[in-house]
Design an enzyme around this catalytic site. Sequence first.
Site, PDB file in Angstrom:
ATOM      1  N   ILE A 137       0.865  -1.172   0.000  1.00 26.14           N
ATOM      2  CA  ILE A 137       0.000   0.000   0.000  1.00 26.14           C
ATOM      3  C   ILE A 137       0.904   1.225   0.000  1.00 26.14           C
ATOM      4  CG2 ILE A 137      -2.035  -1.049   1.049  1.00 26.14           C
ATOM      5  CD1 ILE A 137      -1.159  -0.118   3.742  1.00 26.14           C
ATOM      6  N   ASP A 138       0.386   2.342  -0.489  1.00 28.31           N
ATOM      7  CA  ASP A 138       1.194   3.541  -0.638  1.00 28.31           C
ATOM      8  C   ASP A 138       1.701   4.051   0.705  1.00 28.31           C
ATOM      9  OD1 ASP A 138       0.661   3.505  -3.374  1.00 28.31           O
ATOM     10  OD2 ASP A 138      -1.153   4.699  -3.135  1.00 28.31           O
ATOM     11  N   MET A 139       2.775   4.830   0.637  1.00 28.99           N
ATOM     12  CA  MET A 139       3.408   5.349   1.846  1.00 28.99           C
ATOM     13  C   MET A 139       2.405   6.060   2.755  1.00 28.99           C
ATOM     14  SD  MET A 139       6.617   8.015   2.237  1.00 28.99           S
ATOM     15  CE  MET A 139       5.736   9.431   1.552  1.00 28.99           C
ATOM     16  N   ARG A 237      -7.236   5.753  -5.679  1.00 29.49           N
ATOM     17  CA  ARG A 237      -6.984   7.181  -5.837  1.00 29.49           C
ATOM     18  C   ARG A 237      -7.315   7.650  -7.258  1.00 29.49           C
ATOM     19  NH1 ARG A 237      -0.925   7.556  -3.782  1.00 29.49           N
ATOM     20  NH2 ARG A 237      -1.249   9.820  -4.082  1.00 29.49           N
TER      21      ARG A 237
END
Length: 303
Positions: A137-139, A237
Site C-alpha cells: 500500500i502507498d506510503m 486514488r
Amino acid sequence: MEKLEKVIEESLVGDRIDKAVSTMDAEWSRSQVQQWIKDGLVVVNGKPVKPNYKCSLNDVIGIEIPDLEELNVIPEEMDLDIYYEDADVLVVNKPKGMVVHPAPGHLTGTLVNGLMAHCKDLSGINGVLRPGIVHRIDMDTSGLLMVAKNDLAHESLVNQLVAKTVTRKYRAIVHGVIPHDYGTIEAPLGRDQKDRQSMAVVDNGKHAVTHFNVLERFKDFSFVECKLETGRTHQIRVHMKYIGYPLVGDPKYGPRKTLDLGGQALHAGILGFEHPRTGQYLEFEAPLPDYFENLLDDLRNNR
C-alpha cells in the site's frame, strides 16, 4: 552476467517484448524486464528494441541478465502493530507515512526493515529488497498488509490475489457529495502519458475494478468504503478522481485546494484471505487512525 536466448513461438506472436520476456522466468517482474530493455540488455535478432516492440514468429530474443547487486537491508527494531502471526503468515497494520519496502531515497525506516528485525524467516521470492512482501500500500495510506514467511505461503497468497479471492476493503474520504449509495468503477489503468510518475485511466491500461459504497455524507465531502477487485498501483486514488470524487489530502490526484493531511485520507481497514497451509479463511479489521477519526468528527460538526 548470464546470457539467455528465446525463440518466439506462435503463442507469443503480437505480444509486447516485455511480456514475452517475462514469461521466461516467473520471478522476473514486468518493471524489471522493462528496465533491462531500456538499458539495452534485451535484443531481438541482434538489435535493441523499445519496450513496446511487438513480437513476430521466430524472433530470437537475447537477454543479458545483470549480476545481482549486493544490497544490505539493515534490520531495524520497530514497534510494529502485528495483528496475526504464525509460522507461515503475518498481518501487520502499517502506519501512515511508512514506506513498505526499500527504494532509492527510502533505504531505512521501511516496513521491511522492521519485519527483518521482527522475524528472520521471510519468503525470498521478491528478492532482497522485498522479502515477504506479497502486496503493498502507498506510503501515505495506512492499514493492513499480509506478509509471507516462506515461499509456500507467498505463492498461495499471490495466487489468491490473482484469483481475486482476497478481501480488501478501504475507507476513504473524498471531495464532493456522491448522490448514489453504491457504484462500480471499471476503467483500465496505466502510466499517465503526460506524467510518467502518475497513473491514469488509459485505453491500453490494465483491467481494474473498484466497488464502492457511501457510508456517510457531509456538506462538501463523502465518507466511502472501497472494495478492490483488482489491485493496480494507486487504483482507488485514480478511480475516484476519474468519476469526479478525488480523495481528500491526496497530493498527486487531489484538487489543488484540499485539506492538508500529509497525504490522502485512505485506510486499508479490512483484509481477508485463506490461510496458505490450513485453508481456513481469516479476516482482520484495523480501526481508523486517529487523524482520520478526528477529520470525520470535524466534518460531522460542520454538516
